[in-house]
Design an enzyme around this catalytic site. Structure first.
Site, mmCIF file in Angstrom:
data_model
loop_
_atom_site.group_PDB
_atom_site.id
_atom_site.type_symbol
_atom_site.label_atom_id
_atom_site.label_comp_id
_atom_site.label_asym_id
_atom_site.label_seq_id
_atom_site.Cartn_x
_atom_site.Cartn_y
_atom_site.Cartn_z
ATOM 1 N N CYS A 1 36.517 66.419 41.254
ATOM 2 C CA CYS A 1 37.733 65.698 40.822
ATOM 3 C C CYS A 1 38.075 65.960 39.357
ATOM 4 O O CYS A 1 39.224 65.808 38.947
ATOM 5 C CB CYS A 1 37.552 64.202 41.031
ATOM 6 S SG CYS A 1 37.220 63.792 42.750
ATOM 7 N N HIS B 1 43.403 61.039 37.559
ATOM 8 C CA HIS B 1 43.043 61.611 38.857
ATOM 9 C C HIS B 1 43.339 60.539 39.906
ATOM 10 O O HIS B 1 42.968 59.368 39.739
ATOM 11 C CB HIS B 1 41.558 61.987 38.843
ATOM 12 C CG HIS B 1 40.982 62.132 40.216
ATOM 13 N ND1 HIS B 1 41.505 62.991 41.139
ATOM 14 C CD2 HIS B 1 39.932 61.504 40.827
ATOM 15 C CE1 HIS B 1 40.808 62.886 42.261
ATOM 16 N NE2 HIS B 1 39.843 61.991 42.089
ATOM 17 N N ASN C 1 43.797 61.616 48.202
ATOM 18 C CA ASN C 1 43.031 62.176 47.079
ATOM 19 C C ASN C 1 42.806 63.664 47.344
ATOM 20 O O ASN C 1 42.044 64.019 48.244
ATOM 21 C CB ASN C 1 41.702 61.412 47.000
ATOM 22 C CG ASN C 1 40.780 61.902 45.905
ATOM 23 O OD1 ASN C 1 40.835 63.064 45.504
ATOM 24 N ND2 ASN C 1 39.907 61.031 45.446
HETATM 25 N N1 ACO Z 1 38.708 51.581 58.385
HETATM 26 C C1 ACO Z 1 38.277 50.374 58.801
HETATM 27 N N2 ACO Z 1 37.107 49.841 58.393
HETATM 28 C C2 ACO Z 1 36.373 50.561 57.531
HETATM 29 C C3 ACO Z 1 36.773 51.829 57.072
HETATM 30 C C4 ACO Z 1 37.992 52.336 57.540
HETATM 31 N N3 ACO Z 1 38.470 53.525 57.151
HETATM 32 N N4 ACO Z 1 35.817 52.289 56.227
HETATM 33 C C5 ACO Z 1 34.859 51.365 56.164
HETATM 34 N N5 ACO Z 1 35.197 50.323 56.943
HETATM 35 C C6 ACO Z 1 34.443 49.085 57.196
HETATM 36 C C7 ACO Z 1 32.979 49.210 56.873
HETATM 37 O O1 ACO Z 1 32.280 49.782 57.935
HETATM 38 C C8 ACO Z 1 32.595 47.767 56.636
HETATM 39 O O2 ACO Z 1 32.405 47.154 57.868
HETATM 40 P P1 ACO Z 1 31.225 46.060 58.058
HETATM 41 O O3 ACO Z 1 31.564 44.957 57.101
HETATM 42 O O4 ACO Z 1 31.339 45.701 59.488
HETATM 43 O O5 ACO Z 1 29.962 46.787 57.705
HETATM 44 C C9 ACO Z 1 33.856 47.162 56.003
HETATM 45 O O6 ACO Z 1 34.919 48.063 56.337
HETATM 46 C C10 ACO Z 1 33.754 47.036 54.519
HETATM 47 O O7 ACO Z 1 33.184 48.227 54.014
HETATM 48 P P2 ACO Z 1 32.936 48.419 52.510
HETATM 49 O O8 ACO Z 1 32.349 49.771 52.262
HETATM 50 O O9 ACO Z 1 32.252 47.237 51.943
HETATM 51 O O10 ACO Z 1 34.441 48.405 52.038
HETATM 52 P P3 ACO Z 1 34.988 48.390 50.597
HETATM 53 O O11 ACO Z 1 35.809 47.182 50.407
HETATM 54 O O12 ACO Z 1 33.928 48.713 49.590
HETATM 55 O O13 ACO Z 1 35.983 49.626 50.659
HETATM 56 C C11 ACO Z 1 36.200 51.859 49.910
HETATM 57 C C12 ACO Z 1 35.523 50.927 50.899
HETATM 58 C C13 ACO Z 1 37.704 51.827 50.100
HETATM 59 C C14 ACO Z 1 35.689 53.264 50.127
HETATM 60 C C15 ACO Z 1 35.835 51.329 48.512
HETATM 61 O O14 ACO Z 1 34.451 51.239 48.353
HETATM 62 C C16 ACO Z 1 36.409 52.144 47.435
HETATM 63 O O15 ACO Z 1 37.585 52.066 47.140
HETATM 64 N N6 ACO Z 1 35.556 52.966 46.757
HETATM 65 C C17 ACO Z 1 35.986 53.930 45.821
HETATM 66 C C18 ACO Z 1 35.900 55.200 46.499
HETATM 67 C C19 ACO Z 1 36.983 56.122 46.057
HETATM 68 O O16 ACO Z 1 38.037 55.741 45.654
HETATM 69 N N7 ACO Z 1 36.703 57.361 46.194
HETATM 70 C C20 ACO Z 1 37.669 58.307 45.839
HETATM 71 C C21 ACO Z 1 37.070 59.601 45.976
HETATM 72 S S1 ACO Z 1 35.966 59.880 44.718
HETATM 73 C C22 ACO Z 1 36.886 60.184 43.434
HETATM 74 O O17 ACO Z 1 37.893 60.797 43.530
HETATM 75 C C23 ACO Z 1 36.448 59.610 42.171
#
Ligand code: ACO
Length: 331
Positions: A113, A258, A288
């Site tokens: 990234c 980014h 992304n």
């Molecule tokens: N659709 C539906 N449910 C989902 C999905 C999906 N796509 N993905 C995960 N879940 C579920 C999980 O399985 C979990 O279920 P459970 O409670 O039954 O176990 C529930 O949703 C919550 O999961 P969490 O991982 O706790 O969800 P969170 O609120 O943390 O959101 C996310 C996940 C969106 C990935 C978050 O952690 C985030 O925004 N992280 C940053 C990651 C990011 O932005 N990366 C970008 C790429 S890296 C970069 O460019 C820097």
């Protein structure tokens, strides 16, 4: 000494739009979940057989046109991608041949990234020393083929998309252009966002049936860790750049972060006390695209008239590595 400035930009997204609804046909997810957690409405996917070097061609053509240059004027190619067309050689070599550049150097940069900002810092040095006058800098990715499009991979798969951006970095004697660049990594977090296979250290073969069965060919992300570090590192590296140049937050014309996730961008904006008009966001349309997000967003910002001569433009990135970086420009 010459100053490096951006003389032209271009971007290209493959035509196939993949909506959140469409993803919910492959995996257990929903438009509401994706929108709420990431701000993404849709992303683009290539058809099979298309690599980042292919996406880079129309982006480069646009950038050359905007700069009033031709392939003959370009002295060097820097190609930032974490998803190169092939394991070897680099995508820069492919682009050199496809677009008929002269026998100029082509350097692939793999800082995920942060690749575009790292590329900018490399271009900056070559321009300042007088070695090159016009450098083509690409940020391009085909992430779709690294996604596990089943429920198991849904946390990562909904975030990423394909696309390319290009910028020409040129030399000028005027008082404008890149003011400084700032680069960081912390390899303790390699496994929080990584793609494990194929790997040279895996032995023979570099990817096994077992690796494939375990899904090691897919990008894996610990979303919570990425989020936690991103919302700290982004503001930190932006402030580092502002301090270096004695610029205050209110004087930022446009911050182009980014496009990792809308929630991360909103957090940066809040922490830094920036107005909506000071922050660029287009993640709702493209997801992304890793090294592609900043040059694509830059191209759109220019089209939308959001950058004027003399404006302070700040780029900032955070991603796999972890790596993070920033650059400040006087437009
Ligand atoms: N659709 C539906 N449910 C989902 C999905 C999906 N796509 N993905 C995960 N879940 C579920 C999980 O399985 C979990 O279920 P459970 O409670 O039954 O176990 C529930 O949703 C919550 O999961 P969490 O991982 O706790 O969800 P969170 O609120 O943390 O959101 C996310 C996940 C969106 C990935 C978050 O952690 C985030 O925004 N992280 C940053 C990651 C990011 O932005 N990366 C970008 C790429 S890296 C970069 O460019 C820097």
């Amino acid at each position: 000494m010459s100053n490096p400035y951006i003389s032209g930009t271009g971007y290209y997204l493959p035509p196939r739009v993949v909506t959140n609804e469409e993803l919910s046909n492959f995996m257990d997810t929903s438009n509401e979940w994706i929108l709420e957690r990431t701000g993404i409405e849709e992303r683009r996917y290539v058809e099979s057989g298309v690599g980042p070097s292919d996406l880079a061609i129309p982006a480069t053509e646009q950038a050359l046109l905007a700069a009033g240059l031709t392939v003959k004027d370009i002295d060097f190619i820097i190609f930032a991608t974490s998803t190169p067309d092939y394991y070897a050689p680099g995508s820069g070599c492919l682009l050199q041949e496809k677009m008929g550049f002269g026998e100029i150097g082509a350097l692939d940069v793999r800082v995920q990234c942060s690749g575009f900002v790292y590329g900018l810092s490399i271009a900056e040095q070559y321009i300042r020393t007088g070695m090159f006058k016009h450098i083509l800098l690409i940020g391009a990715e085909v992430q779709s083929t690294a996604m596990d499009l089943t429920t198991e991979g849904r946390d990562t798969a909904v975030i990423f998309g394909d696309g390319a951006g290009a910028a020409i970095i040129s030399a000028t004697e005027e008082d404008r252009g890149i003011l400084s660049t700032h680069l960081h990594t912390d390899g303790r977090y390699v496994k929080e966002l990584w793609l494990e296979a194929p790997a040279s250290k895996a032995g023979h073969p570099r990817i096994s049936k077992n690796d494939l069965d375990e899904g090691k060919q897919y990008l894996k992300m610990n979303g919570r860790e990425v989020f936690r570090h991103a919302v700290t590192r982004f503001p930190e590296v932006i402030i580092e750049a502002l301090k270096k140049n004695k610029i205050e937050q209110k004087d930022i014309g446009l911050l182009i972060p980014h496009q990792a996730n809308l929630r991360i961008t909103q957090m940066i904006q809040k922490k830094m006390g920036l107005r909506d008009d000071q922050v660029m966001s287009n993640i709702h349309k493209y997801g992304n695209t890793t090294a592609g997000t900043i040059p694509i967003a830059l191209g759109e910002a220019i089209e939308e008239g959001r950058i004027s001569e003399g404006d302070i433009v700040v780029f900032a990135s955070f991603g796999s590595g972890f790596s993070w970086a920033s650059a400040v420009m006087k437009w």
